[in-house]
Design a protein around this motif. Structure first.
Motif, short mmCIF file in Angstrom:
data_model
loop_
_atom_site.label_atom_id
_atom_site.label_comp_id
_atom_site.label_asym_id
_atom_site.label_seq_id
_atom_site.Cartn_x
_atom_site.Cartn_y
_atom_site.Cartn_z
N TYR A 210 0.83 -1.20 0.00
CA TYR A 210 0.00 0.00 0.00
C TYR A 210 0.87 1.26 0.00
CZ TYR A 210 -4.08 -2.86 1.44
OH TYR A 210 -5.10 -3.77 1.53
N TYR B 248 -3.78 -0.16 7.83
CA TYR B 248 -3.07 0.71 6.90
C TYR B 248 -3.60 2.14 6.97
CZ TYR B 248 -1.42 3.07 2.81
OH TYR B 248 -0.86 4.02 2.00
N ALA C 229 -6.49 -3.37 5.76
CA ALA C 229 -6.88 -2.07 5.22
C ALA C 229 -7.12 -1.06 6.34
CB ALA C 229 -8.12 -2.20 4.36
N ASP D 55 0.74 3.99 -2.89
CA ASP D 55 0.19 5.30 -2.57
C ASP D 55 1.23 6.43 -2.56
OD1 ASP D 55 -2.26 4.08 -2.32
OD2 ASP D 55 -2.38 4.29 -0.15
N LYS E 128 -1.30 5.28 7.53
CA LYS E 128 -1.29 6.39 6.58
C LYS E 128 -1.58 7.71 7.29
CE LYS E 128 -4.33 7.30 2.98
NZ LYS E 128 -5.05 6.89 1.77
#
Length: 58
Positions: free
Chosen positions: A4, A45, A42, A8, A49
């Motif tokens: 990820y 994450y 997810a 990203d 993030k």
């Protein structure tokens, strides 16, 4: 989470791993008493993030 970050933020693998292993989210993930490990990758994450972008997960 590594993938990820690479997708990203266009990090290379060492940078992505550094972000993960030096994060508060990683510390929380390794602490079994708070059970963060039961959440989806997810979700974890998104916390990572947020910490990376804002400097905090709160």
């Amino acid at each position: 989470m590594t993938q990820y970050l690479i997708e990203d933020f266009h990090f290379d693998i060492p940078k992505a791993l550094d972000v993960i292993y030096t994060s508060r989210v990683y510390d929380l993930l390794m602490d079994s008493s708070n059970e963060l490990y039961v959440y989806s990758a997810a979700y974890v994450y998104e916390l990572l993030k947020k910490e990376y972008l804002k400097g905090s997960i709160v």
